[in-house]
Design a protein around this motif. Structure first.
Motif, PDB file in Angstrom:
ATOM      1  N   ALA A 316       0.773  -1.203   0.198  1.00 33.55           N
ATOM      2  CA  ALA A 316       0.073   0.181   0.055  1.00 33.55           C
ATOM      3  C   ALA A 316       0.830   1.295   0.014  1.00 33.55           C
ATOM      4  N   VAL A 317       1.893   1.223   0.709  1.00 32.13           N
ATOM      5  CA  VAL A 317       2.731   2.529   0.626  1.00 32.13           C
ATOM      6  C   VAL A 317       3.549   2.513  -0.286  1.00 32.13           C
ATOM      7  N   ALA A 318       4.028   1.532  -1.179  1.00 33.45           N
ATOM      8  CA  ALA A 318       4.791   1.418  -2.343  1.00 33.45           C
ATOM      9  C   ALA A 318       3.817   2.126  -3.330  1.00 33.45           C
ATOM     10  N   SER A 319       2.684   1.446  -3.441  1.00 31.28           N
ATOM     11  CA  SER A 319       1.748   1.899  -4.658  1.00 31.28           C
ATOM     12  C   SER A 319       1.308   3.209  -4.668  1.00 31.28           C
ATOM     13  N   GLY A 320       0.959   3.647  -3.200  1.00 33.75           N
ATOM     14  CA  GLY A 320       0.806   4.937  -3.007  1.00 33.75           C
ATOM     15  C   GLY A 320       1.881   5.852  -3.337  1.00 33.75           C
ATOM     16  N   THR A 321       3.103   5.492  -3.249  1.00 33.66           N
ATOM     17  CA  THR A 321       4.240   6.338  -3.439  1.00 33.66           C
ATOM     18  C   THR A 321       4.272   6.803  -5.032  1.00 33.66           C
ATOM     19  N   ALA A 322       3.963   5.580  -5.753  1.00 32.53           N
ATOM     20  CA  ALA A 322       3.913   5.640  -7.213  1.00 32.53           C
ATOM     21  C   ALA A 322       2.799   6.503  -7.783  1.00 32.53           C
ATOM     22  N   LEU A 323       1.600   6.480  -7.025  1.00 39.00           N
ATOM     23  CA  LEU A 323       0.344   7.148  -7.549  1.00 39.00           C
ATOM     24  C   LEU A 323       0.488   8.660  -7.124  1.00 39.00           C
ATOM     25  N   VAL A 324       1.048   8.939  -6.084  1.00 37.90           N
ATOM     26  CA  VAL A 324       1.327  10.448  -5.858  1.00 37.90           C
ATOM     27  C   VAL A 324       2.425  11.005  -6.668  1.00 37.90           C
ATOM     28  N   ARG A 325       3.245  10.427  -6.972  1.00 37.44           N
ATOM     29  CA  ARG A 325       4.445  10.976  -7.824  1.00 37.44           C
ATOM     30  C   ARG A 325       3.646  11.241  -9.272  1.00 37.44           C
ATOM     31  N   LEU A 326       3.121  10.144  -9.982  1.00 40.08           N
ATOM     32  CA  LEU A 326       2.255  10.205 -11.146  1.00 40.08           C
ATOM     33  C   LEU A 326       1.304  11.540 -10.980  1.00 40.08           C
ATOM     34  N   LEU A 327       0.707  11.643  -9.928  1.00 38.29           N
ATOM     35  CA  LEU A 327      -0.251  12.939  -9.895  1.00 38.29           C
ATOM     36  C   LEU A 327       0.481  14.055  -9.809  1.00 38.29           C
ATOM     37  N   PHE A 328       1.609  14.256  -9.219  1.00 34.36           N
ATOM     38  CA  PHE A 328       2.687  15.082  -9.304  1.00 34.36           C
ATOM     39  C   PHE A 328       3.085  15.634 -10.549  1.00 34.36           C
ATOM     40  N   SER A 329       3.510  14.687 -11.451  1.00 30.97           N
ATOM     41  CA  SER A 329       4.039  15.038 -12.569  1.00 30.97           C
ATOM     42  C   SER A 329       2.952  15.683 -13.613  1.00 30.97           C
ATOM     43  N   MET A 330       1.339  14.928 -13.446  1.00 29.95           N
ATOM     44  CA  MET A 330       0.098  15.701 -14.211  1.00 29.95           C
ATOM     45  C   MET A 330      -0.046  17.033 -13.657  1.00 29.95           C
ATOM     46  N   GLY A 331       0.373  17.264 -12.486  1.00 24.27           N
ATOM     47  CA  GLY A 331       0.073  18.594 -11.664  1.00 24.27           C
ATOM     48  C   GLY A 331       1.183  19.324 -12.153  1.00 24.27           C
ATOM     49  N   ARG A 332       2.245  19.136 -12.375  1.00 26.98           N
ATOM     50  CA  ARG A 332       3.188  20.240 -12.815  1.00 26.98           C
ATOM     51  C   ARG A 332       2.764  20.432 -14.325  1.00 26.98           C
ATOM     52  N   GLU A 333       2.355  19.653 -15.235  1.00 27.43           N
ATOM     53  CA  GLU A 333       2.009  19.770 -16.524  1.00 27.43           C
ATOM     54  C   GLU A 333       0.698  20.744 -16.566  1.00 27.43           C
ATOM     55  N   ARG A 334       0.080  20.482 -15.481  1.00 28.22           N
ATOM     56  CA  ARG A 334      -1.143  21.212 -15.526  1.00 28.22           C
ATOM     57  C   ARG A 334      -2.380  20.311 -16.216  1.00 28.22           C
ATOM     58  N   MET A 335      -1.898  19.000 -16.353  1.00 31.32           N
ATOM     59  CA  MET A 335      -2.992  18.133 -16.673  1.00 31.32           C
ATOM     60  C   MET A 335      -4.099  17.873 -15.719  1.00 31.32           C
ATOM     61  N   THR A 336      -3.665  18.058 -14.532  1.00 35.61           N
ATOM     62  CA  THR A 336      -4.522  17.982 -13.436  1.00 35.61           C
ATOM     63  C   THR A 336      -4.285  19.241 -12.621  1.00 35.61           C
ATOM     64  N   PRO A 337      -5.086  19.491 -11.300  1.00 40.62           N
ATOM     65  CA  PRO A 337      -4.973  20.776 -10.554  1.00 40.62           C
ATOM     66  C   PRO A 337      -3.519  20.994 -10.358  1.00 40.62           C
ATOM     67  N   ARG A 338      -3.117  22.194 -10.498  1.00 47.04           N
ATOM     68  CA  ARG A 338      -1.598  22.621 -10.136  1.00 47.04           C
ATOM     69  C   ARG A 338      -1.264  22.370  -8.788  1.00 47.04           C
ATOM     70  N   ARG A 339      -2.160  22.300  -7.675  1.00 43.66           N
ATOM     71  CA  ARG A 339      -1.864  22.060  -6.380  1.00 43.66           C
ATOM     72  C   ARG A 339      -1.208  20.643  -6.263  1.00 43.66           C
ATOM     73  N   LEU A 340      -1.596  19.813  -6.914  1.00 47.53           N
ATOM     74  CA  LEU A 340      -1.040  18.404  -6.995  1.00 47.53           C
ATOM     75  C   LEU A 340       0.462  18.245  -7.327  1.00 47.53           C
ATOM     76  N   GLY A 341       0.669  19.156  -7.946  1.00 42.61           N
ATOM     77  CA  GLY A 341       2.279  19.412  -8.187  1.00 42.61           C
ATOM     78  C   GLY A 341       3.181  20.074  -7.388  1.00 42.61           C
ATOM     79  N   ARG A 342       2.469  20.456  -6.024  1.00 44.13           N
ATOM     80  CA  ARG A 342       3.472  21.047  -4.946  1.00 44.13           C
ATOM     81  C   ARG A 342       4.030  19.836  -4.234  1.00 44.13           C
ATOM     82  N   THR A 343       4.948  20.452  -3.383  1.00 39.49           N
ATOM     83  CA  THR A 343       6.074  19.513  -2.547  1.00 39.49           C
ATOM     84  C   THR A 343       5.913  19.913  -1.157  1.00 39.49           C
ATOM     85  N   HIS A 344       6.063  18.986  -0.229  1.00 43.09           N
ATOM     86  CA  HIS A 344       6.487  19.587   1.197  1.00 43.09           C
ATOM     87  C   HIS A 344       7.488  20.421   1.409  1.00 43.09           C
ATOM     88  N   PRO A 345       7.420  21.497   2.294  1.00 44.18           N
ATOM     89  CA  PRO A 345       8.743  22.397   2.147  1.00 44.18           C
ATOM     90  C   PRO A 345      10.077  21.516   2.955  1.00 44.18           C
TER      91      PRO A 345
END
Length: 495
Positions: A316-345
């Motif tokens: 669950a942790v590993a698949s969640g890790t992959a899932l959120v990084r995929l959403l991060f990439s899509m957020g950086r490309e603005r294919m999903t909401p841009r907030r998903l492309g932000r990272t913890h400070p």
């Protein structure tokens, strides 16, 4: 343009970006072990060793060993296509970004949607599996006070909260713990197999080791058994999502993917051989955690349930890790909401994406359980649905690999041969999986997958109509930036 000016341009240094497109992640911070742990945990070998042999044997009989070998060969060929990209680019979007470089934005987004379904539903299934085996463990220990549904809900909620914690804290913490837990679970399973082998004596089981005859019926049973066997390998590619965070991504990511397949294959072959041997002439297998107590001289079932539950938690942790990084990439490309492309400070993790997906990953299984479905049924349905996503993504990246190499002038025979074998077989397995679900009365699953993929592609078409330039930029990956050159230490923590 003169030859002199052309030569001058060719010899000029490339222009560096001010920041990497994936700045914010904890770049170049992970050694080989956390990267390997990502793929190993996503595959969850200990859990697969427990459940897969019974599923394979139901279709292949005593030829189950050959079905597992065929599935391992297919997974290894897919890893060849994945390695085509992983030695050339480090992308948190992994197969989604890889497919973009070979087949363009539309196919890439289809791959991304398939992976969102695959990783997301796999995480749900892993959480459910952890709850299922934890509940079985509590029952063995006599801890059954109160309604069993309430106990299951509490386990799911607790595991979900722990998963969210590790996803926010980062891979260095979660991967190390996951690898230790998975290793302990595998050792417990191997101890169980050792007991079974000792009980059966030193004579090899020639029923399993003899190749199946060349009759159509025998070959069809081997191929049918390869369908659930290949499901035990899904997630092996997930180390690719850590490319930007690995210190030597072009070396360690490909190795992690390949060795995860090789080591998992060895464990699955051993598990299948041992369980078929222990089943005897009747050939009836149960999942490992359901073996009767008399099969074990040292009363291991309680420890096995604990190990399998831990393996599912790591998954669950590993698949969640992959899932959120995929959403991060899509957020950086603005294919999903841009907030998903932000990272913890502080931790450099996609914490907004974590807060978005974790409630969904926990509430969907709880909602299915609330409808009255058995937990084992929910678990099976979720794993079946996620398989559609992975098979689709694997087929697309296998097609993309030789196309990408042709575009950059580096095409060789190996990726072409791997794609030529993988793509038809993956499509065959996908069709067989859909047919199997329909014949079993689960026609909703292929229909649901089709609807989800269709909704994703409608989203893509609307985005392309609104902003074609943004869609054309799909496939971001880590690049050396001016900040890396000028401030190599500080750039890893740049947010």
């Amino acid at each position: 343009m003169s030859v002199t000016s052309t030569a001058t341009q060719a010899s000029s240094p490339p222009v560096l970006r001010g920041r990497s497109p994936v700045a914010g992640l904890d770049r170049r911070s992970l050694g080989p072990l956390p990267v390997l742990a990502q793929s190993v945990s996503a595959v969850a070998p200990a859990a697969a060793m427990a459940a897969t042999p019974a599923l394979v044997t139901a279709d292949a009989g005593t030829s189950a060993l050959w079905s597992v070998a065929l599935a391992a060969l297919l997974a290894l060929l897919v890893s060849v296509c994945v390695r085509t990209f992983s030695i050339r680019m480090a992308a948190p979007g992994a197969l989604y970004s890889f497919t973009a470089k070979g087949l363009g934005p539309a196919a890439a987004f289809a791959c991304g949607c398939a992976l969102l379904i695959g990783y997301g539903v796999l995480a749900m299934g892993a959480l459910t599996g952890a709850g299922l085996y934890a509940g079985q463990l509590f029952a063995r220990l006599g801890m059954t006070a109160g309604p069993p549904e309430l106990l299951v809900a509490l386990v799911l909620l607790t595991v979900g909260i722990l998963t969210a914690y590790f996803l926010v804290r980062g891979v260095r913490l979660s991967a190390g713990l996951a690898l230790c837990l998975e290793a302990a679970s595998i050792v417990l399973a191997l101890a169980f197999f050792a007991v079974l082998l000792v009980r059966q004596g030193p004579h090899p089981d020639m029923r399993q080791l003899t190749p199946p005859d060349a009759s159509p019926a025998a070959l069809a049973s081997v191929v049918a058994g390869a369908l659930p066997a290949f499901g035990a390998f899904i997630g092996f590619e997930s180390a690719t999502v850590l490319g930007a965070e690995a210190r030597r991504p072009f070396l360690v990511v490909g190795r992690a993917v390949r060795w995860t397949v090789v080591c998992s294959a060895g464990l699955y072959l051993l598990a299948t051989y041992t369980q078929v041997l222990a089943a005897g002439s009747n050939g009836v297998l149960s999942p490992l955690g359901e073996f009767p107590d008399h099969h074990s001289a040292v009363r291991l079932p309680v420890l096995l349930d604990l190990g399998i539950a831990i393996s599912f938690f790591a998954c669950a942790v590993a698949s969640g890790t992959a899932l959120v990084r995929l959403l991060f990439s899509m957020g950086r490309e603005r294919m999903t909401p841009r907030r998903l492309g932000r990272t913890h400070p502080t931790h450099g993790t996609p914490h907004i994406a974590v807060s978005f997906v974790l409630p969904i990953l926990v509430l969907v299984p709880l909602g299915l359980l609330a409808t009255g479905l058995e937990m084992s049924t929910v678990f099976t349905l979720l794993l079946s649905l996620c398989t559609y996503g992975f098979l689709t993504a694997y087929a697309l990246v296998c097609v993309a690999a030789p196309v990408f190499l042709h575009r950059i002038g580096e095409l060789t025979r190996a990726p072409v041969a791997a794609a030529a074998v993988c793509v038809p077989f993956l499509l065959l397995v996908l069709a067989a999986h859909a047919r199997l679900n329909v014949s079993a009365g689960n026609a909703l699953l292929p229909g649901l997958f089709t609807v989800l993929m269709g909704a994703g592609m409608v989203w893509f078409l609307l985005a392309r109509r609104r902003d074609p330039e943004r869609v054309g930029a799909i496939g971001v990956y880590d690049e050396t930036s001016a900040q890396d050159v000028l401030h190599p230490v500080d750039s890893r923590r740049a947010r």
